[in-house]
Design a protein around this motif. Structure first.
Motif, PDB file in Angstrom:
ATOM      1  N   SER A  21       0.837  -1.200   0.000  1.00 42.77           N
ATOM      2  CA  SER A  21       0.000   0.000   0.000  1.00 42.77           C
ATOM      3  C   SER A  21       0.871   1.249   0.000  1.00 42.77           C
ATOM      4  O   SER A  21       0.605   2.208  -0.748  1.00 42.77           O
ATOM      5  N   PHE A  22       1.905   1.241   0.815  1.00 42.80           N
ATOM      6  CA  PHE A  22       2.813   2.382   0.865  1.00 42.80           C
ATOM      7  C   PHE A  22       3.534   2.554  -0.477  1.00 42.80           C
ATOM      8  O   PHE A  22       3.682   3.669  -0.974  1.00 42.80           O
ATOM      9  N   GLY A  23       3.966   1.449  -1.062  1.00 43.76           N
ATOM     10  CA  GLY A  23       4.620   1.497  -2.370  1.00 43.76           C
ATOM     11  C   GLY A  23       3.702   2.067  -3.438  1.00 43.76           C
ATOM     12  O   GLY A  23       4.122   2.876  -4.268  1.00 43.76           O
ATOM     13  N   ALA A  24       2.427   1.655  -3.412  1.00 46.17           N
ATOM     14  CA  ALA A  24       1.452   2.171  -4.381  1.00 46.17           C
ATOM     15  C   ALA A  24       1.237   3.673  -4.161  1.00 46.17           C
ATOM     16  O   ALA A  24       1.147   4.438  -5.123  1.00 46.17           O
ATOM     17  N   PHE A  25       1.168   4.081  -2.901  1.00 50.84           N
ATOM     18  CA  PHE A  25       1.000   5.499  -2.590  1.00 50.84           C
ATOM     19  C   PHE A  25       2.176   6.316  -3.130  1.00 50.84           C
ATOM     20  O   PHE A  25       1.979   7.344  -3.779  1.00 50.84           O
ATOM     21  N   ILE A  26       3.387   5.854  -2.884  1.00 49.43           N
ATOM     22  CA  ILE A  26       4.581   6.548  -3.370  1.00 49.43           C
ATOM     23  C   ILE A  26       4.566   6.601  -4.897  1.00 49.43           C
ATOM     24  O   ILE A  26       4.862   7.633  -5.502  1.00 49.43           O
ATOM     25  N   PHE A  27       4.202   5.499  -5.538  1.00 44.42           N
ATOM     26  CA  PHE A  27       4.145   5.448  -7.003  1.00 44.42           C
ATOM     27  C   PHE A  27       3.161   6.480  -7.535  1.00 44.42           C
ATOM     28  O   PHE A  27       3.485   7.240  -8.452  1.00 44.42           O
ATOM     29  N   TRP A  28       1.952   6.549  -6.969  1.00 48.23           N
ATOM     30  CA  TRP A  28       0.949   7.488  -7.469  1.00 48.23           C
ATOM     31  C   TRP A  28       1.339   8.937  -7.210  1.00 48.23           C
ATOM     32  O   TRP A  28       1.081   9.817  -8.037  1.00 48.23           O
ATOM     33  N   GLN A  29       1.974   9.200  -6.070  1.00 43.10           N
ATOM     34  CA  GLN A  29       2.438  10.558  -5.792  1.00 43.10           C
ATOM     35  C   GLN A  29       3.512  10.972  -6.797  1.00 43.10           C
ATOM     36  O   GLN A  29       3.506  12.101  -7.293  1.00 43.10           O
ATOM     37  N   THR A  30       4.413  10.045  -7.100  1.00 42.55           N
ATOM     38  CA  THR A  30       5.462  10.334  -8.075  1.00 42.55           C
ATOM     39  C   THR A  30       4.857  10.580  -9.449  1.00 42.55           C
ATOM     40  O   THR A  30       5.250  11.518 -10.152  1.00 42.55           O
ATOM     41  N   MET A  31       3.901   9.753  -9.861  1.00 43.29           N
ATOM     42  CA  MET A  31       3.260   9.934 -11.162  1.00 43.29           C
ATOM     43  C   MET A  31       2.523  11.271 -11.223  1.00 43.29           C
ATOM     44  O   MET A  31       2.528  11.935 -12.254  1.00 43.29           O
ATOM     45  N   ASP A  32       1.911  11.675 -10.114  1.00 42.41           N
ATOM     46  CA  ASP A  32       1.216  12.956 -10.077  1.00 42.41           C
ATOM     47  C   ASP A  32       2.205  14.102 -10.266  1.00 42.41           C
ATOM     48  O   ASP A  32       1.961  15.033 -11.028  1.00 42.41           O
TER      49      ASP A  32
END
Length: 63
Positions: A11-22
């Motif tokens: 979940s944390f990895g997905a959060f970091i990924f989406w923040q980076t993509m944003d």
């Protein structure tokens, strides 16, 4: 316990990924806006230059 920690890790990895993509998306949009503004300024300069050349030609034709 392993399942819970794996879930939180993913979940944390997905959060970091989406923040980076944003952030990447925002950077791309800003870069495109800057490019558009630069192209508009260059177009305005070309238009003004052509207008000044035309005025100079008219002055030379009258002289």
């Amino acid at each position: 316990m392993v399942k819970v920690s794996t879930f939180f890790g993913m979940s944390f990895g997905a959060f970091i990924f989406w923040q980076t993509m944003d952030k990447v998306h925002v950077w791309i949009a800003l870069h495109q806006d800057e490019k558009k503004e630069r192209m508009e300024k260059e177009s305005e300069i070309r238009r003004m230059r052509e207008e000044l050349y035309q005025q100079q030609r008219e002055k030379d034709a009258l002289a």
